[in-house]
Write a protein that holds these residues in place. Structure first.
Motif, PDB file in Angstrom:
ATOM      1  N   TYR A  36       0.818  -1.216   0.000  1.00  0.00           N
ATOM      2  CA  TYR A  36       0.000   0.000   0.000  1.00  0.00           C
ATOM      3  C   TYR A  36       0.855   1.271   0.000  1.00  0.00           C
ATOM      4  O   TYR A  36       0.343   2.372   0.127  1.00  0.00           O
ATOM      5  N   ASP A  37       2.165   1.083  -0.135  1.00  0.00           N
ATOM      6  CA  ASP A  37       3.080   2.189  -0.370  1.00  0.00           C
ATOM      7  C   ASP A  37       4.036   1.736  -1.472  1.00  0.00           C
ATOM      8  O   ASP A  37       3.752   0.768  -2.182  1.00  0.00           O
ATOM      9  N   SER A  98      -2.997  10.792   9.372  1.00  0.00           N
ATOM     10  CA  SER A  98      -4.251  10.098   9.074  1.00  0.00           C
ATOM     11  C   SER A  98      -4.099   9.056   7.963  1.00  0.00           C
ATOM     12  O   SER A  98      -4.940   8.177   7.815  1.00  0.00           O
ATOM     13  N   ALA A  99      -3.014   9.162   7.168  1.00  0.00           N
ATOM     14  CA  ALA A  99      -2.795   8.216   6.071  1.00  0.00           C
ATOM     15  C   ALA A  99      -1.652   7.254   6.367  1.00  0.00           C
ATOM     16  O   ALA A  99      -1.306   6.427   5.529  1.00  0.00           O
ATOM     17  N   ASP A 100      -1.077   7.348   7.562  1.00  0.00           N
ATOM     18  CA  ASP A 100       0.071   6.506   7.883  1.00  0.00           C
ATOM     19  C   ASP A 100      -0.390   5.171   8.467  1.00  0.00           C
ATOM     20  O   ASP A 100      -1.516   5.052   8.960  1.00  0.00           O
ATOM     21  N   PHE A 101       0.485   4.173   8.390  1.00  0.00           N
ATOM     22  CA  PHE A 101       0.173   2.876   8.978  1.00  0.00           C
ATOM     23  C   PHE A 101       1.477   2.198   9.381  1.00  0.00           C
ATOM     24  O   PHE A 101       2.559   2.516   8.885  1.00  0.00           O
ATOM     25  N   TRP A 121      -9.589   0.414   4.212  1.00  0.00           N
ATOM     26  CA  TRP A 121      -8.885   1.658   4.537  1.00  0.00           C
ATOM     27  C   TRP A 121      -7.565   1.734   3.775  1.00  0.00           C
ATOM     28  O   TRP A 121      -7.201   2.776   3.234  1.00  0.00           O
ATOM     29  N   LEU A 122      -6.850   0.619   3.720  1.00  0.00           N
ATOM     30  CA  LEU A 122      -5.570   0.599   3.016  1.00  0.00           C
ATOM     31  C   LEU A 122      -5.751   0.871   1.528  1.00  0.00           C
ATOM     32  O   LEU A 122      -4.963   1.595   0.916  1.00  0.00           O
ATOM     33  N   ARG A 125      -6.349   4.642   0.966  1.00  0.00           N
ATOM     34  CA  ARG A 125      -5.374   5.654   1.387  1.00  0.00           C
ATOM     35  C   ARG A 125      -4.780   6.360   0.161  1.00  0.00           C
ATOM     36  O   ARG A 125      -4.642   5.751  -0.909  1.00  0.00           O
ATOM     37  N   ASP A 127      -2.048   8.307  -2.408  1.00  0.00           N
ATOM     38  CA  ASP A 127      -0.710   7.970  -2.886  1.00  0.00           C
ATOM     39  C   ASP A 127      -0.088   9.229  -3.471  1.00  0.00           C
ATOM     40  O   ASP A 127      -0.784  10.181  -3.826  1.00  0.00           O
TER      41      ASP A 127
END
Length: 311
Positions: A36-37, A98-101, A121-122, A125, A127
């Motif tokens: 997701y990143d 709020s967009a971090d994990f 949620w992932l 998010r 990009d």
């Protein structure tokens, strides 16, 4: 993706989420997963293959693999020997709390005090994509030692627990991205392997010799025997810049050199580099450098710089 931010060289500020160095056993199979990143994988030893969506890439020592967000991928390690590699998860900018994990629960299945975000949620998010550089999913850099050292430094800095460690980590990531850019472009900024690289190189040499005069897209297109629209498209593809942006860059670089020499007035320099309007020249210079030509020149005087290297 709900939001996709466009990041250029001016706004690039990478946020490194996770770095690890790992040795994967022979014959191992990492089953299909989604990330997701963004992820770089650099192979040090061993071999195998990496499937990204519907394409499969061979993985050999010295190869750099690039996986973008929300791409299905799975890895196979050859039976012959273990695979030693580095992996870096990152975003091109920090997208906010709020967009971090946490990568530990999402990628490594490690339990933590924080609840792992759900898949919806992932997937939703935001990009950030780097628009000034097109990084392929697989490349084999020629600067093998520099890439190895860059990943080793990233890994070491990720282990640093000091409060300001993110500064060094960001610096190391910028260095890695800079190395990738060097692998993908010529000194003139042309993408290596572009189908019209020779035509674009000729145009750039012409611009360097004539940037103090009037350079137009139709003139360059006529030299290449192409239509202006097609030439402009090819030039942007090959360099990441428009013809006007490239010419302006040449002019401002020469202006900075002349300001460092400190032998001409700002007005004379503007005329010398082909921007006769002093107000317009100052406006362009300030937009590029963050300060006016006069303040730029004054800052050099303050540093004792007179166009020659101090001893």
């Amino acid at each position: 993706m709900v939001n996709a931010y466009r990041v250029d060289y001016r706004t690039l500020s990478p946020y490194v989420r996770f770095v690890h160095e790992v040795v994967i056993p022979p014959g191992a199979h990492n089953p299909e997963r989604y990330i997701y990143d963004h992820e770089f994988i650099y192979v040090v030893k061993g071999s195998g293959s990496l499937r990204i969506e519907d394409k499969t890439y061979v993985m050999n020592p010295g190869d750099l693999l690039y996986i973008r967000p929300q791409r299905a991928n799975e890895m196979f390690v050859s039976d012959d020997e273990p695979m030693h590699c580095f992996a870096v998860h990152f975003d091109y900018v920090f997208l906010g709390e709020s967009a971090d994990f946490s990568p530990y629960g999402v990628y490594l299945d490690r339990k933590s005090d924080e609840a792992s975000p759900d898949a919806n949620w992932l997937l939703a998010r935001p990009d950030a994509e780097l628009i000034d550089m097109v990084i392929p999913e697989r490349m084999t850099p020629v600067r093998v030692h520099q890439f190895f050292e860059a990943f080793r430094e990233l890994n070491a800095r990720f282990q640093d627990t000091r409060a300001n460690a993110q500064i060094g980590l960001k610096s190391s990531m910028l260095n890695l991205i800079g190395l990738i850019d060097q692998e993908l472009t010529t000194e003139e900024g042309i993408w290596i392997g572009h189908s019209h690289a020779d035509v674009m190189l000729d145009a750039i040499h012409y611009m360097k010799q004539n940037y103090t005069g009037k350079i137009t897209l139709p003139t360059l297109a006529a030299r290449a025997m192409l239509s202006p629209k097609y030439f402009g498209t090819l030039f942007k593809q090959a360099t990441g810049q428009s013809v006007a942006q490239y010419v302006l860059h040449l002019r401002l670089e020469e202006a900075k050199r002349l300001l460092r020499e400190n032998t001409l007035t700002v007005e004379q320099i503007a005329e010398r580099v082909g921007i006769g309007d002093l107000f317009y020249f100052s406006k362009l210079f300030k937009k590029s450098e963050g300060l006016s030509p006069k303040r730029y020149a004054d800052s050099l005087k303050w540093l004792g710089f007179n166009g020659k290297q101090r001893t």
